[in-house]
Design an enzyme around this catalytic site. Structure first.
Site, PDB file in Angstrom:
ATOM      1  N   CYS A  37       0.809  -1.229   0.000  1.00 46.94           N
ATOM      2  CA  CYS A  37       0.000   0.000   0.000  1.00 46.94           C
ATOM      3  C   CYS A  37       0.840   1.275   0.000  1.00 46.94           C
ATOM      4  O   CYS A  37       0.539   2.233  -0.718  1.00 46.94           O
ATOM      5  CB  CYS A  37      -0.972   0.001   1.172  1.00 46.94           C
ATOM      6  SG  CYS A  37      -0.346  -0.809   2.646  1.00 46.94           S
ATOM      7  N   HIS A  85      -2.837   6.093   4.514  1.00 45.52           N
ATOM      8  CA  HIS A  85      -1.413   6.220   4.822  1.00 45.52           C
ATOM      9  C   HIS A  85      -0.926   7.600   4.363  1.00 45.52           C
ATOM     10  O   HIS A  85      -1.325   8.078   3.292  1.00 45.52           O
ATOM     11  CB  HIS A  85      -0.601   5.169   4.064  1.00 45.52           C
ATOM     12  CG  HIS A  85      -0.818   3.759   4.525  1.00 45.52           C
ATOM     13  ND1 HIS A  85      -1.529   3.415   5.660  1.00 45.52           N
ATOM     14  CD2 HIS A  85      -0.371   2.586   3.991  1.00 45.52           C
ATOM     15  CE1 HIS A  85      -1.522   2.095   5.792  1.00 45.52           C
ATOM     16  NE2 HIS A  85      -0.833   1.570   4.802  1.00 45.52           N
TER      17      HIS A  85
HETATM   18  N1  LIG Z   1      -4.997  -3.506   4.354  1.00 42.81           N
HETATM   19  C1  LIG Z   1      -4.197  -2.935   3.467  1.00 42.81           C
HETATM   20  O1  LIG Z   1      -3.986  -1.717   3.427  1.00 42.81           O
HETATM   21  C2  LIG Z   1      -3.506  -3.780   2.475  1.00 42.81           C
HETATM   22  C3  LIG Z   1      -2.850  -3.160   1.437  1.00 42.81           C
HETATM   23  C4  LIG Z   1      -2.198  -3.930   0.506  1.00 42.81           C
HETATM   24  C5  LIG Z   1      -2.231  -5.279   0.636  1.00 42.81           C
HETATM   25  N2  LIG Z   1      -2.884  -5.873   1.671  1.00 42.81           N
HETATM   26  C6  LIG Z   1      -2.890  -7.321   1.743  1.00 42.81           C
HETATM   27  O2  LIG Z   1      -4.190  -7.826   1.487  1.00 42.81           O
HETATM   28  C7  LIG Z   1      -4.392  -9.024   2.215  1.00 42.81           C
HETATM   29  C8  LIG Z   1      -5.638  -8.921   3.077  1.00 42.81           C
HETATM   30  O3  LIG Z   1      -5.518  -7.849   3.974  1.00 42.81           O
HETATM   31  P1  LIG Z   1      -6.745  -7.339   4.844  1.00 42.81           P
HETATM   32  O4  LIG Z   1      -6.281  -6.074   5.438  1.00 42.81           O
HETATM   33  O5  LIG Z   1      -8.026  -7.365   4.074  1.00 42.81           O
HETATM   34  O6  LIG Z   1      -6.819  -8.513   5.977  1.00 42.81           O
HETATM   35  P2  LIG Z   1      -8.038  -8.918   6.925  1.00 42.81           P
HETATM   36  O7  LIG Z   1      -8.953  -7.765   7.128  1.00 42.81           O
HETATM   37  O8  LIG Z   1      -7.408  -9.556   8.102  1.00 42.81           O
HETATM   38  O9  LIG Z   1      -8.829 -10.043   6.082  1.00 42.81           O
HETATM   39  C9  LIG Z   1      -8.268 -11.302   5.762  1.00 42.81           C
HETATM   40  C10 LIG Z   1      -9.204 -12.059   4.844  1.00 42.81           C
HETATM   41  O10 LIG Z   1      -8.568 -13.276   4.463  1.00 42.81           O
HETATM   42  C11 LIG Z   1      -9.485 -14.361   4.684  1.00 42.81           C
HETATM   43  N3  LIG Z   1      -8.789 -15.598   4.986  1.00 42.81           N
HETATM   44  C12 LIG Z   1      -7.941 -15.863   6.007  1.00 42.81           C
HETATM   45  N4  LIG Z   1      -7.524 -17.140   5.975  1.00 42.81           N
HETATM   46  C13 LIG Z   1      -8.141 -17.725   4.915  1.00 42.81           C
HETATM   47  C14 LIG Z   1      -8.128 -19.024   4.354  1.00 42.81           C
HETATM   48  N5  LIG Z   1      -7.412 -20.016   4.889  1.00 42.81           N
HETATM   49  N6  LIG Z   1      -8.879 -19.243   3.245  1.00 42.81           N
HETATM   50  C15 LIG Z   1      -9.623 -18.266   2.696  1.00 42.81           C
HETATM   51  N7  LIG Z   1      -9.687 -17.013   3.189  1.00 42.81           N
HETATM   52  C16 LIG Z   1      -8.948 -16.733   4.276  1.00 42.81           C
HETATM   53  C17 LIG Z   1     -10.293 -13.899   5.870  1.00 42.81           C
HETATM   54  O11 LIG Z   1     -11.478 -14.669   5.933  1.00 42.81           O
HETATM   55  P3  LIG Z   1     -12.176 -15.025   7.343  1.00 42.81           P
HETATM   56  O12 LIG Z   1     -12.954 -13.807   7.721  1.00 42.81           O
HETATM   57  O13 LIG Z   1     -13.023 -16.203   6.977  1.00 42.81           O
HETATM   58  O14 LIG Z   1     -11.067 -15.346   8.302  1.00 42.81           O
HETATM   59  C18 LIG Z   1     -10.534 -12.441   5.486  1.00 42.81           C
HETATM   60  O15 LIG Z   1     -11.577 -12.361   4.528  1.00 42.81           O
HETATM   61  C19 LIG Z   1      -3.101  -9.265   2.987  1.00 42.81           C
HETATM   62  O16 LIG Z   1      -2.272 -10.089   2.205  1.00 42.81           O
HETATM   63  C20 LIG Z   1      -2.510  -7.888   3.089  1.00 42.81           C
HETATM   64  O17 LIG Z   1      -1.102  -7.901   3.245  1.00 42.81           O
HETATM   65  C21 LIG Z   1      -3.546  -5.157   2.586  1.00 42.81           C
END
Ligand SMILES: NC(=O)c1ccc[n+]([C@@H]2O[C@H](COP(=O)([O-])OP(=O)(O)OC[C@H]3O[C@@H](n4cnc5c(N)ncnc54)[C@H](OP(=O)(O)O)[C@@H]3O)[C@@H](O)[C@H]2O)c1
Length: 344
Positions: free
Chosen positions: A130, A242
């Site tokens: 990000c 950010h």
């Molecule tokens: N947040 C940011 O600013 C940002 C920016 C760039 C990239 N990212 C990346 O994007 C990704 C997600 O981030 P987030 O902030 O959205 O995280 P988050 O809010 O913690 O959400 C994680 C998601 O992944 C799912 N998940 C976890 N384990 C799983 C499995 N075994 N099979 C299928 N689904 C699964 C969760 O489902 P459940 O609810 O069922 O657990 C939830 O929908 C990460 O790789 C992060 O590094 C985030």
């Protein structure tokens, strides 16, 4: 007929935002499927004015799905993206798992959309970190004009960058402090409420953190390997967006005034810089917006051909979900994929 699109991580911060952006931008999808872990099977998530029932990733068959927008963390992507790609479905991944793989394009559409063509090797396209995404949107037009030599960046990164549990931790700790309850850090290494943490991701041998390394390596891959960049990444008690304090040194002459004119015309950028109290963008105003906001443009009098600026963007949108949907739009608009239902 349109495309069949799966959103993996649909219950998470980024996944929910992907669903809302697909609906907002009218992405040409005939069907959108929400996927997450088994824990969330049957949970309802919003998609425009509809709701979708979440299905489990591990039992879903991708053989008739065209695009998978993946945001479920590195471990899930490591296991699933190659399998999904092998089934002929193009994965656009938000994790850091594939970003530096030479067979996986790392794309910010305003910056290097043409590099997308290599995606067929693995059927995976990576979305950058990000803090890198918003930075390269601002650097690209300046690099084209005067060739960037060196960048010094300090970030002020919101807790939503660490997922939904991290947002809950800021909320819970803030409330606990007001009612004099004990505060227990879980997701972050120290208390985040009313505090700052100069560590994002793990430490590397040279004393930098992995988040700082990602900004260096990803900027080189997306923009130009010759750019020297040094970063200090800090987590701040802000929910969304950010911010970055950026110092850029150029090969050629470029003043802050020149930069202002260039950035005003640049795609994805909004310059808000009136040099009066409040005449700049803050994370609060950037949240929910698509633009990367640039403020506080000024010359750096300590070095030849150098400027400073302030750069703010919604990390869940340009830093993740919006960028991923824009990549999917590049695939469609450049006719790089055909809907499998059409091909059949
Ligand atoms: N947040 C940011 O600013 C940002 C920016 C760039 C990239 N990212 C990346 O994007 C990704 C997600 O981030 P987030 O902030 O959205 O995280 P988050 O809010 O913690 O959400 C994680 C998601 O992944 C799912 N998940 C976890 N384990 C799983 C499995 N075994 N099979 C299928 N689904 C699964 C969760 O489902 P459940 O609810 O069922 O657990 C939830 O929908 C990460 O790789 C992060 O590094 C985030």
């Amino acid at each position: 007929m349109g495309y069949k699109v799966a959103v993996v991580g649909a219950t998470g911060n980024v996944g929910r935002e992907i669903l809302s952006i697909l609906a907002e931008r009218g992405f040409p999808a005939d069907e959108v499927v929400a996927l997450a872990s088994r824990r969330s099977q049957g949970v309802e998530v919003s998609f425009g004015d509809k709701t979708l029932k979440v299905k489990a990733l591990e039992t879903y068959d991708f053989s008739d799905t065209d695009i998978c927008l993946m945001s479920a963390g590195g471990a899930v992507s490591k296991e699933w993206s190659p399998k999904i790609g092998a089934q002929g479905c193009v994965v656009i991944d938000n994790s850091s798992q594939w970003r530096m793989d030479p067979d996986v394009p790392l794309i910010v559409p305003e910056v290097n959309a043409d590099a997308i063509v290599g995606f067929t090797k693995k059927n995976i396209i990576a979305n950058p970190n990000c803090s890198t995404a918003q930075l390269v949107v601002a650097l690209k037009p300046l690099h084209d004009a005067a060739t960037i030599k060196r960048v010094v960046v300090s970030t002020y990164q919101s807790v939503s960058g660490a997922g939904k549990d991290a947002m809950d931790e800021l909320f819970t700790q803030t409330r606990a402090i007001f009612v004099s309850d004990p505060v227990e850090p879980k997701k972050f290494p120290k208390r985040i409420a009313f505090n700052l943490i100069p560590q994002i991701d793990v430490f590397l041998d040279d004393g930098s953190t992995k988040e700082e390394w990602k900004m260096v390596a990803e900027t080189k891959k997306i923009l130009d390997p010759k750019i020297k960049l040094t970063a200090t990444c800090v987590r701040v008690p802000v929910f969304i967006s950010h911010s970055e304090s950026v110092n850029v040194e150029f090969e050629k002459e470029l003043s802050a005034e020149d930069a202002r004119k260039i950035l005003r015309e640049a795609p994805g950028i909004l310059v808000i810089d009136t040099r009066e109290p409040g005449g700049y963008a803050t994370p609060h105003e950037a949240a929910g917006e698509d633009a990367t906001f640039i403020s506080r443009l000024r010359d750096d009098p300590t070095v030849d051909n150098a400027i400073n600026f302030w750069c703010v963007s919604d990390n869940l949108r340009k830093g993740a979900a919006l960028n991923a949907v824009q990549i999917a739009e590049v695939l469609v608009n450049r006719k790089l994929i055909t809907a499998r239902s059409k091909a059949a």
